[in-house]
Design a protein around this motif. Structure first.
Motif, PDB file in Angstrom:
ATOM      1  N   GLY A  39      10.137  -7.596 -59.907  1.00 55.08           N
ATOM      2  CA  GLY A  39      10.002  -8.877 -59.231  1.00 55.08           C
ATOM      3  C   GLY A  39      10.027 -10.091 -60.128  1.00 55.08           C
ATOM      4  O   GLY A  39       9.492 -11.144 -59.774  1.00 55.08           O
ATOM      5  N   VAL A  40      10.664  -9.989 -61.306  1.00 60.80           N
ATOM      6  CA  VAL A  40      10.698 -11.109 -62.259  1.00 60.80           C
ATOM      7  C   VAL A  40      12.134 -11.422 -62.648  1.00 60.80           C
ATOM      8  O   VAL A  40      12.935 -10.510 -62.883  1.00 60.80           O
ATOM      9  N   THR A  41      12.458 -12.692 -62.704  1.00 62.69           N
ATOM     10  CA  THR A  41      13.707 -13.161 -63.298  1.00 62.69           C
ATOM     11  C   THR A  41      13.349 -14.030 -64.482  1.00 62.69           C
ATOM     12  O   THR A  41      12.639 -15.029 -64.337  1.00 62.69           O
TER      13      THR A  41
ATOM     14  N   ALA B  23      11.932 -31.141 -55.198  1.00 66.03           N
ATOM     15  CA  ALA B  23      11.541 -29.745 -55.419  1.00 66.03           C
ATOM     16  C   ALA B  23      10.071 -29.531 -55.122  1.00 66.03           C
ATOM     17  O   ALA B  23       9.678 -28.491 -54.573  1.00 66.03           O
ATOM     18  N   ASP B  24       9.228 -30.512 -55.464  1.00 63.79           N
ATOM     19  CA  ASP B  24       7.792 -30.387 -55.246  1.00 63.79           C
ATOM     20  C   ASP B  24       7.472 -30.310 -53.758  1.00 63.79           C
ATOM     21  O   ASP B  24       6.664 -29.494 -53.316  1.00 63.79           O
ATOM     22  N   VAL B  25       8.099 -31.178 -52.971  1.00 64.11           N
ATOM     23  CA  VAL B  25       7.859 -31.184 -51.528  1.00 64.11           C
ATOM     24  C   VAL B  25       8.372 -29.898 -50.891  1.00 64.11           C
ATOM     25  O   VAL B  25       7.690 -29.272 -50.065  1.00 64.11           O
ATOM     26  N   LEU B  26       9.579 -29.472 -51.273  1.00 58.09           N
ATOM     27  CA  LEU B  26      10.140 -28.243 -50.712  1.00 58.09           C
ATOM     28  C   LEU B  26       9.294 -27.035 -51.086  1.00 58.09           C
ATOM     29  O   LEU B  26       9.144 -26.095 -50.293  1.00 58.09           O
ATOM     30  N   ARG B  27       8.740 -27.058 -52.281  1.00 60.34           N
ATOM     31  CA  ARG B  27       7.910 -25.941 -52.737  1.00 60.34           C
ATOM     32  C   ARG B  27       6.660 -25.809 -51.866  1.00 60.34           C
ATOM     33  O   ARG B  27       6.229 -24.708 -51.518  1.00 60.34           O
ATOM     34  N   LEU B  28       6.049 -26.935 -51.515  1.00 61.89           N
ATOM     35  CA  LEU B  28       4.851 -26.907 -50.687  1.00 61.89           C
ATOM     36  C   LEU B  28       5.150 -26.424 -49.278  1.00 61.89           C
ATOM     37  O   LEU B  28       4.314 -25.796 -48.626  1.00 61.89           O
ATOM     38  N   ALA B  29       6.348 -26.736 -48.800  1.00 61.49           N
ATOM     39  CA  ALA B  29       6.705 -26.380 -47.432  1.00 61.49           C
ATOM     40  C   ALA B  29       7.203 -24.946 -47.302  1.00 61.49           C
ATOM     41  O   ALA B  29       7.248 -24.404 -46.202  1.00 61.49           O
ATOM     42  N   ALA B  30       7.584 -24.353 -48.411  1.00 67.18           N
ATOM     43  CA  ALA B  30       8.196 -23.024 -48.369  1.00 67.18           C
ATOM     44  C   ALA B  30       7.145 -21.928 -48.497  1.00 67.18           C
ATOM     45  O   ALA B  30       6.037 -22.147 -48.990  1.00 67.18           O
ATOM     46  N   ALA B  31       7.509 -20.747 -48.066  1.00 67.39           N
ATOM     47  CA  ALA B  31       6.642 -19.583 -48.248  1.00 67.39           C
ATOM     48  C   ALA B  31       6.650 -19.167 -49.713  1.00 67.39           C
ATOM     49  O   ALA B  31       7.627 -19.394 -50.428  1.00 67.39           O
ATOM     50  N   PRO B  32       5.569 -18.565 -50.198  1.00 68.17           N
ATOM     51  CA  PRO B  32       5.540 -18.115 -51.594  1.00 68.17           C
ATOM     52  C   PRO B  32       6.710 -17.171 -51.880  1.00 68.17           C
ATOM     53  O   PRO B  32       6.979 -16.264 -51.088  1.00 68.17           O
ATOM     54  N   PRO B  33       7.443 -17.368 -52.961  1.00 66.23           N
ATOM     55  CA  PRO B  33       8.590 -16.501 -53.258  1.00 66.23           C
ATOM     56  C   PRO B  33       8.146 -15.091 -53.593  1.00 66.23           C
ATOM     57  O   PRO B  33       7.065 -14.869 -54.139  1.00 66.23           O
ATOM     58  N   GLU B  34       8.989 -14.138 -53.252  1.00 71.00           N
ATOM     59  CA  GLU B  34       8.677 -12.740 -53.554  1.00 71.00           C
ATOM     60  C   GLU B  34       8.900 -12.422 -55.018  1.00 71.00           C
ATOM     61  O   GLU B  34       8.259 -11.538 -55.582  1.00 71.00           O
TER      62      GLU B  34
END
Length: 287
Positions: A112-114, A78-89
């Motif tokens: 914009g909150v869950t 999850a940490d690696v994918l988070r760095l590679a992904a665009a900031p969530p809306e």
């Protein structure tokens, strides 16, 4: 050890069945049997009895390691994918029931909150494995002391609030007229243990280094109203933040004087934040 084999082993022991594990994991039963045999061959130990299916002593010991190992692997992914992904809306927040207080409510943006409410013990893992962007967890602690959180992954932890504790008593309780109570005075009382909704008694014992209080009734749920209703009806005492106990509308909230404990709330995040998650975290910290 191959993590795929370890996940199969955990599924078989949890379900008590090779066929049920195969259905859950999407394997054939033969493949599940091969996974277990390969793991036993690697460790040179019998891990499962077959009739009935259950862990051997060696399997029990492996289970103690398996949960943290697999959680750290999920957290790393999850940490690696988070760095590679665009900031969530959208911002996804996991919070324990008692952490949903005025500070969080005042910091939430209009859209914009869950928000997902879950047991305090589940929040760190939800943050570590990417199930949410931020986490709010609570518990008892000495003033200014951090909470004792499980080491699930490298998380950033910031204390964002401390407040007074109180004991919620039924209105007819002998201590209901007191201005404050000592925990020792209630050592023989009936207590409610609600680890998913309130303050777990195990956490109180850990924070005080004492043997009590001990539960008379356990409530498994996250509904604070139900917990307060049980306490007010005399099914057991509940230790709660004073604002929650006084707002219950039932029973009597008496502040806790001794030991000196506070209800502490901490913000958990997976390292560097960006976008909406960073903005919300800043509001929570500096509000």
């Amino acid at each position: 050890m191959d993590p795929h084999l370890l996940r199969t082993f955990v599924a078989v022991t949890r379900l008590g069945s090779f066929s049920a594990a195969a259905r859950e994991l999407g394997y054939t039963q033969s493949a599940v049997s091969q996974h277990i045999a390969a793991l036993e061959g690697d460790l040179r130990a019998e891990l499962l009895t077959r009739r009935p299916v259950g862990p051997t002593p060696a399997g029990e010991r492996l289970l103690e390691h398996a949960g943290p190992l697999l959680l750290r692997l999920d957290a790393a992914r999850a940490d690696v994918l988070r760095l590679a992904a665009a900031p969530p809306e959208r911002v996804r927040i996991a919070a324990s029931p008692l952490a949903v207080g005025p500070r969080l409510l005042g910091a939430l943006p209009a859209t914009g909150v869950t928000l997902q409410v879950m047991a305090p013990a589940a929040v760190p893992a939800a943050v570590a494995t990417g199930g949410c962007d931020l986490g709010l967890v609570d518990g008892p602690a000495a003033p200014s002391d951090p909470l004792r959180l499980p080491d699930v992954a490298p998380l950033t932890v910031v204390g964002i609030g401390e407040e007074e504790l109180a004991v919620l008593l039924p209105s007819g309780h002998p201590f209901a007229a007191r201005t404050a109570v000592r925990l020792d005075d209630l050592a023989d009382a009936r207590w409610l243990d609600a680890p998913d909704a309130g303050i777990p008694l195990a956490a109180v014992r850990a924070a005080t280094g004492s043997a009590g209080p001990r539960p008379a009734l356990r409530y498994d749920g996250t509904d604070l109203h139900a917990l307060c209703a049980l306490a007010a009806a005399g099914h057991g005492l509940a230790l709660l933040p004073r604002r929650v106990a006084e707002a219950a509308g039932e029973g009597v909230a008496v502040p806790l004087a001794v030991p000196r404990l506070v209800h502490r709330t901490e913000l958990l995040s997976p390292g560097a934040l960006t976008g909406a998650a960073a903005a919300l975290a800043a509001r929570l910290i500096h509000q």
